[in-house]
Design an enzyme around this catalytic site. Structure first.
Site, PDB file in Angstrom:
ATOM      1  N   PRO A  83       0.844  -1.200   0.000  1.00 32.08           N
ATOM      2  CA  PRO A  83       0.000   0.000   0.000  1.00 32.08           C
ATOM      3  C   PRO A  83       0.878   1.249   0.000  1.00 32.08           C
ATOM      4  CG  PRO A  83       0.076  -0.983   2.195  1.00 32.08           C
ATOM      5  CD  PRO A  83       0.782  -1.935   1.275  1.00 32.08           C
ATOM      6  N   SER A  87       7.229   5.041  10.130  1.00 34.08           N
ATOM      7  CA  SER A  87       7.279   3.801   9.353  1.00 34.08           C
ATOM      8  C   SER A  87       5.876   3.275   9.089  1.00 34.08           C
ATOM      9  CB  SER A  87       8.099   2.743  10.092  1.00 34.08           C
ATOM     10  OG  SER A  87       7.281   2.101  11.041  1.00 34.08           O
ATOM     11  N   LYS A  88       5.812   2.323   8.183  1.00 38.15           N
ATOM     12  CA  LYS A  88       4.525   1.730   7.828  1.00 38.15           C
ATOM     13  C   LYS A  88       3.887   1.052   9.035  1.00 38.15           C
ATOM     14  CE  LYS A  88       5.335   1.123   2.940  1.00 38.15           C
ATOM     15  NZ  LYS A  88       5.008   0.385   1.741  1.00 38.15           N
ATOM     16  N   ARG A  89       4.716   0.587   9.963  1.00 38.39           N
ATOM     17  CA  ARG A  89       4.183  -0.129  11.119  1.00 38.39           C
ATOM     18  C   ARG A  89       3.730   0.809  12.234  1.00 38.39           C
ATOM     19  NH1 ARG A  89       7.943  -2.588   8.710  1.00 38.39           N
ATOM     20  NH2 ARG A  89       9.475  -1.263   9.739  1.00 38.39           N
TER      21      ARG A  89
END
Ligand code: GLU
Length: 501
Positions: A16, A262-264
């Site tokens: 994504p 970050s993505k997390r």
């Protein structure tokens, strides 16, 4: 005359699209529109091992939702198509060969195992192995082998890569629109792989060839690409092409602590970092759209991540952003991501929407609760509560008492109730029954007159009355609520409270 402005967003469909990528797309969009130029989107999918199904469609859907769709891309005004690098494979080979012919690149046959061994050996000696001018002559490549040997090995089908032959002893002073002059020592660079014998270019070669062929005037991208700038600059030089101008956007930083968002982080800290929800078999990541954000609000807060117009102004429509955007006003230093502020932005857009518009958005939520009502009623409800909502989904919790009687009552407040309270509420019912004109102001005046005439303290009636109707000591003007829910419902709720408390 300067070249027409053509800028691009060049995502790799590896998952994504992260909010940082969306900001890159937005800044490219704003720059293009501001300068009467073109914003195009190229899919950089040469690394097939990182390909994720659905990621490309996600990118298009996200930009569409935000209102910043590209002017040219896959399937749309394909002036310099194809816009997917995997479909341009045939183009890159000739450019890789051109670099070899001109002495700017060479074939390398070193196996992955051999390179790994060299890496480990260097590590054991406390060094790092870099494939560059210091070792290249001793390795298995066309700089060390004879022309015959090289031809033979290629004819035999030996796997090879094409590496860039980085020039030595040069200090490159390169210009970045945001950062000014940035210096790079070419001796510290490695000989990057540009092309592989499976016929696929790497990011660097494909990116430069395409930026040239697609007539890119400015490269606007994230700071993480700054280390690639010297190689890219040298590639333009090697091809004898005029390089575009470069602008590297500042990092987006975590809301707390240090480092890049970050993505997390989003799922860990409870806020979205993706424009749209992303579902895999293992997990679902939140999206701004699904969390109830308006696309205008997302565009607005993203624009302010690393840019401002030099004033205190914070609310910008897309058109206003286009009018005021200037790359020279983009900051060098990282921009802290502030999820709480993002909610504030959404609130600002929510309150500027008309009550009628919000009613349409709120209607399905109310319907889902099994409540039959009219848009007209919803519009009136919204007028009463929207000042406290950040999201359309907040509206229900702020206004449920306009639709349903409370099922529980604030315990702390009802603890003080006694027989007198109940008696007074009973009398309020009698009063209300008298009133023929059941509008807010008339009820208020009549009830207050009655209280004054009978020397009844205001608080003794008003508090229990609000609790009976709302269940808590919250909500807008009490008599507005009474008018809205009507005489019958008001009386029913008071009776219920008398019986229940
Ligand atoms: N494909 C690269 C990315 O995924 C593009 C970098 C660039 O804009 O040059 O970000």
């Amino acid at each position: 005359m300067s070249k027409p402005v053509r800028v691009r967003f060049a995502p790799s469909p590896t998952g994504p699209l992260h909010i940082g990528g969306v900001r890159t797309a937005l800044f490219n969009y704003l720059f293009a529109k501001k300068n009467g130029g073109t914003f195009y989107l190229r899919i950089e999918d040469t690394d097939q091992t990182r390909f994720v199904p659905g990621a490309e469609a996600y990118i298009f859907e996200a930009l569409e939702w935000l209102g910043i769709a590209p002017d040219e891309t896959v399937g749309k005004n394909e002036k310099f198509g194809p816009y997917r690098q995997s479909e341009r494979k045939a183009i890159y080979k000739e450019y890789a060969e051109q670099l070899i012919a001109n002495g700017w690149a060479y074939y390398a046959f070193d196996s992955a195992e051999k390179l790994d061994e060299l890496r480990k050996q260097a590590e054991a000696e406390g060094k790092t192995f870099i494939y560059n001018h210091t070792v290249r002559e001793q390795l298995d490549n066309s700089l060390a082998l004879s022309k015959e040997e090289v031809d033979q090995r290629i004819a035999n089908g030996d796997a090879f890569v094409v590496r860039f032959k980085t020039p030595t002893n040069e200090v490159l002073e390169l210009n970045d629109i945001i950062r000014g002059t940035v210096k790079f020592d070419t001796n510290l660079l490695d000989d990057k792989v540009l092309y592989k014998s499976d016929g696929m270019p790497t990011y660097h070669l494909a990116n430069i060839v395409d930026d040239h062929l697609m007539e890119t005037s400015h490269v606007i991208r994230g700071e993480e690409w700054l280390p690639s700038l010297p190689l890219h600059h040298l590639l333009y030089k090697a091809f004898q092409w005029e390089a575009p101008e470069f602008a590297h956007l500042p990092l987006i930083l975590k809301p707390i602590g240090n480092g890049k968002l970050s993505k997390r982080d989003g799922d860990k800290m409870g806020f979205p970092v993706f424009p749209l929800e992303w579902k895999t078999e293992e997990s679902t990541s939140m999206g701004y759209r699904e969390q109830g954000y308006f696309p205008e609000a997302v565009v607005n807060f993203l624009a302010l991540l690393g840019w401002n117009d030099g004033t205190e102004k914070e609310l910008f429509s897309l058109d206003e952003l286009v009018a005021s955007f200037d790359l020279a006003r983009v900051n060098k230093s990282g921009a802290k991501f502030d999820p709480e502020k993002n909610k504030w932005f959404n609130h600002q857009y929510l309150i500027t929407k008309s009550d009628e518009e919000l009613a349409v958005l709120f209607a399905p939520i109310v319907k889902e609760k099994g409540i039959a009502t009219t848009l007209d009623y919803l519009t009136k409800v919204i007028a009463q509560v929207k000042d406290r909502a950040n999201f359309v989904t907040d509206l229900w919790n702020l206004s449920d008492y306009f639709f349903v009687a409370p099922t529980s009552y604030d315990e702390k407040a009802t603890k003080k109730w006694n027989e007198e309270t109940k008696g007074l509420l009973q009398k309020v019912i009698e009063q209300l029954n008298f009133y023929a004109d059941f509008t807010s102001l008339t009820i208020e005046n009549s009830l207050k007159d009655w209280m004054t005439a009978n020397e009844i303290g205001m608080g003794k009636v008003m508090q229990p009355l609000r609790l009976s109707l709302v269940g808590e000591l919250k909500g807008p003007h009490l008599f507005d609520i009474i008018e809205m829910i009507g005489k019958e419902e008001t009386i029913k709720r008071i009776e219920k409270a008398i019986a229940k408390v």
